[in-house]
Design an enzyme around this catalytic site. Structure first.
Site, mmCIF file in Angstrom:
data_model
loop_
_atom_site.group_PDB
_atom_site.id
_atom_site.type_symbol
_atom_site.label_atom_id
_atom_site.label_comp_id
_atom_site.label_asym_id
_atom_site.label_seq_id
_atom_site.Cartn_x
_atom_site.Cartn_y
_atom_site.Cartn_z
ATOM 1 N N GLU A 79 0.841 -1.195 0.000
ATOM 2 C CA GLU A 79 0.000 0.000 0.000
ATOM 3 C C GLU A 79 0.877 1.246 0.000
ATOM 4 O OE1 GLU A 79 -1.970 0.994 3.791
ATOM 5 O OE2 GLU A 79 -1.449 -1.043 4.388
ATOM 6 N N CYS A 111 -3.479 -3.317 4.528
ATOM 7 C CA CYS A 111 -2.578 -4.361 5.035
ATOM 8 C C CYS A 111 -3.006 -5.766 4.630
ATOM 9 C CB CYS A 111 -2.482 -4.291 6.552
ATOM 10 S SG CYS A 111 -1.894 -2.711 7.129
ATOM 11 N N TYR A 143 3.110 7.961 8.996
ATOM 12 C CA TYR A 143 1.973 8.751 9.491
ATOM 13 C C TYR A 143 2.372 10.223 9.633
ATOM 14 C CZ TYR A 143 -0.429 4.395 10.720
ATOM 15 O OH TYR A 143 -1.049 3.167 10.681
ATOM 16 N N SER A 201 -10.187 2.750 14.281
ATOM 17 C CA SER A 201 -9.486 1.651 13.593
ATOM 18 C C SER A 201 -9.254 0.482 14.556
ATOM 19 C CB SER A 201 -8.168 2.127 12.966
ATOM 20 O OG SER A 201 -7.187 2.371 13.945
ATOM 21 N N HIS A 233 -2.286 -9.752 12.343
ATOM 22 C CA HIS A 233 -1.729 -8.532 11.746
ATOM 23 C C HIS A 233 -1.368 -7.619 12.917
ATOM 24 C CE1 HIS A 233 -1.118 -4.790 9.819
ATOM 25 N NE2 HIS A 233 -2.225 -4.255 10.301
#
Ligand code: HMG
Length: 391
Positions: A79, A111, A143, A201, A233
């Site tokens: 990504e 992801c 970020y 999230s 993950h």
């Protein structure tokens, strides 16, 4: 026919930041970063590494000549790709010297891209049992300096060879997945850093895990005692623990102890690398396989993949006899030992560096980067890649 992971390797750049020092520089208590988030170090990519070179470096020492002859599909999950049109897979295919009678594509869903690539690879092997598929999961998570997400950045790649009769992990056929349109994390094409609603999230990650775990139990009849370990993950290492805690409360102490111990071992590499998006789940799997000496052949491992936006998937694998022989544990120990710490000021400087976007030429000094495969510069909008070891 049994299909799964025949080889697996990873690469992370040679530079890192100490999270205690980052916390102090950001006026936070170090324990927030090391315990509350669960990260000890964060890999920093120099300008001579990008997702293409990280992926190529992960695959370079893993493949032998017979593999290269059999690989007819390269799937690159990322990504943080370098081009909206051309796939990273084509560059890696060339840098590794793979045969031209092959497909090469890039796949994207945050992801989840690495897992999507593995499932595509499985389908390809089912139709072409004598071929092998090279799956690459590679990312640089950004970020921004001084943001809440900064502590969850990282850089690295995992390369996986998928084949029939694999030597490390057979992937079982039953898989449970879920898609829902949510805005928890995204990166518009004009931005080189991610946008994120952090708390949301986290909630969505747990919610997706709960859905696919429940669906999988119903589909297969499996319960916790069928699993030697669960790998997650890991955007940061506390996240998977939060998900694990939601499912063991009413289970036996033995199940809980085994899963928590194996979970902690599965986070060792991730604690030193940070979030590598598509590759994080597979770095966690590698950490478990290489660092847990008591895993038995035939054990079942559960894997939870999550890609914001969002797609979640739960799937399982069975460890194969003598799988340890095919891992690269000593090389990974050396790779971590040889990393160099950078100060916060140096990390900030590296973070701000970028290749020119106006077509001008830039030559980079790749002698300072110990990686075999590097970005040596840019010319006419084309990145110049070098494999120092390719004769
Ligand atoms: P924040 O607001 O800075 O942190 O953001 P916080 O205030 O929520 O604190 C974090 C934890 O530290 C808390 O623990 C605190 O209690 C604890 P929790 O309640 O969560 O268990 N804490 C302390 N612990 C010990 N000693 C102390 C101390 N102080 C506080 N002194 C956040 C944290 C993760 C939200 C932020 O870093 C962020 O936005 N990160 C990016 C988003 C992210 O990673 N989300 C994860 C789920 S989404 C996902 O996995 C997909 C993703 O990988 C992208 C993709 O798919 O492409 C991100």
């Amino acid at each position: 026919m049994q299909i799964g992971i025949d080889k697996i390797n990873f690469y992370t750049p040679h530079l890192y930041v100490d999270m205690n020092k980052l916390a102090i520089a950001r006026n936070q208590e170090p324990e927030k970063f090391t315990i509350g988030i669960g990260q000890d170090e964060m890999a920093v990519a120099p300008i001579t590494q990008d997702p293409v070179t990280l992926a190529a470096n992960a695959a370079w020492n893993m493949l032998d000549e017979a593999d290269k002859e059999q690989i007819d599909f390269v799937i690159f999950g990322t990504e943080s790709g370098i081009d909206h049109s051309k796939s990273g897979a084509v560059y890696v295919h060339h840098l590794l010297g793979l045969k031209k009678e092959a497909r090469a594509i890039e796949v994207k869903q945050a992801c989840y891209g690495g897992t999507a690539a593995i499932q595509l690879a499985k389908g390809h092997i089912a139709l072409n049992p004598t071929s092998k598929v090279l799956v690459l999961a590679s990312d640089i998570a950004r970020y921004g300096l001084n943001t809440p997400g900064e502590v969850t950045q990282g850089a690295g790649a995992v390369a996986i060879l998928i084949s029939a009769d694999p030597r490390i992990l057979v992937l079982e056929d039953e898989v449970s997945y879920r898609t829902d349109e949510i805005m928890d994390f995204w990166r518009p094409v004009y931005s080189d850093t991610a946008y994120v609603d952090g708390k949301y999230s986290n909630e969505q990650y747990i919610s997706f895990f709960s859905h696919v775990w429940t669906a999988h139990k119903e589909k297969t009849g499996f319960d916790l005692n069928d699993f030697e370990a669960l790998c997650y993950h890991l955007p940061y290492t506390k996240m998977g623990l939060k998900a694990l805690r939601t499912i063991y409360d009413d289970k036996t102490e033995a199940d809980k102890e085994r899963l928590v111990e194996n979970y902690q071992i599965s986070t060792r590499y991730n604690r030193k690398v940070g979030n590598i998006y598509t590759a994080s789940l597979y770095l966690s799997l590698l950490s478990l396989l290489e660092q847990q000496e008591n895993l038995r052949d035939g054990s079942r491992i559960g894997l939870f993949s999550y890609g914001s936006g969002a797609v979640g998937e739960f799937f399982t694998g069975i460890l194969q006899p003598n799988y340890r022989k095919y891992l690269h544990t000593a090389e990974h120990t050396t790779m971590f030992e040889k990393r160099q710490e950078v100060s916060i000021a140096e990390y900030e400087e590296i973070f701000k560096q970028e290749l020119p976007k106006d077509g001008s030429t830039l030559d980079l000094n790749i002698e300072e980067d110990p990686a075999p495969i590097c970005v040596a510069g840019i010319k006419d909008h084309m990145r110049q890649y070098v494999n120092k070891q390719k004769v």
